[in-house]
Design a protein around this motif. Structure first.
Motif, short mmCIF file in Angstrom:
data_model
loop_
_atom_site.label_atom_id
_atom_site.label_comp_id
_atom_site.label_asym_id
_atom_site.label_seq_id
_atom_site.Cartn_x
_atom_site.Cartn_y
_atom_site.Cartn_z
N VAL A 1 -58.94 -3.99 25.24
CA VAL A 1 -57.84 -3.22 25.80
C VAL A 1 -56.94 -4.11 26.66
O VAL A 1 -57.43 -4.88 27.49
CB VAL A 1 -58.38 -2.03 26.64
N ASN B 1 -48.47 -1.85 27.65
CA ASN B 1 -48.13 -1.46 26.28
C ASN B 1 -47.20 -2.52 25.69
O ASN B 1 -46.11 -2.73 26.21
CB ASN B 1 -47.41 -0.11 26.25
N ASP C 1 -53.16 -0.87 18.28
CA ASP C 1 -52.84 0.51 18.62
C ASP C 1 -52.01 0.44 19.90
O ASP C 1 -52.55 0.39 21.01
CB ASP C 1 -54.14 1.29 18.83
N ASN D 1 -52.31 3.14 22.86
CA ASN D 1 -53.57 3.06 23.59
C ASN D 1 -53.88 1.66 24.10
O ASN D 1 -54.97 1.43 24.63
CB ASN D 1 -54.72 3.58 22.72
N LYS D 2 -52.93 0.71 23.89
CA LYS D 2 -53.07 -0.67 24.36
C LYS D 2 -54.34 -1.33 23.83
O LYS D 2 -54.98 -2.11 24.51
CB LYS D 2 -53.04 -0.71 25.89
N LYS D 3 -54.71 -1.02 22.58
CA LYS D 3 -55.98 -1.47 22.04
C LYS D 3 -55.83 -2.42 20.85
O LYS D 3 -55.02 -2.19 19.96
CB LYS D 3 -56.80 -0.26 21.59
#
Length: 86
Positions: free
Chosen positions: A34, A38, A60, A63-65
């Motif tokens: 993570v 963003n 993603d 979701n900052k993933k």
């Protein structure tokens, strides 16, 4: 928690950039990490494993993933550089 290595603003449209070690265990099984911010776009993201550009991941943005295809192994260094939404 992610570890921020650097933040800066470029002269190109005032983009803000960050270089960080994202949060998540590097243990050979964890594939998800993570980010603290963003990313502006997938094109602005560069992922480096052991200083080599790695492109075997999905991003993603809401979701900052980051999810890798193959989990990084214990001892690998992970650094992500990206332009982020201010």
């Amino acid at each position: 928690m992610a570890k921020i290595l650097a933040k800066w603003t470029s002269g190109i449209a005032g983009d803000s950039w960050i270089k960080e070690i994202p949060s998540g265990l590097i243990n050979g099984t964890n594939k998800e990490f993570v980010l603290t911010q963003n990313p502006k776009s997938a094109a602005s993201v560069s992922v480096f494993l052991d200083s080599l550009n790695d492109e075997a991941y999905t991003l993603d943005i809401p979701n900052k993933k980051i999810t890798f295809t193959t989990a990084p192994v214990l001892g690998q260094d992970l650094i992500v550089k990206y332009s982020y939404v201010v």
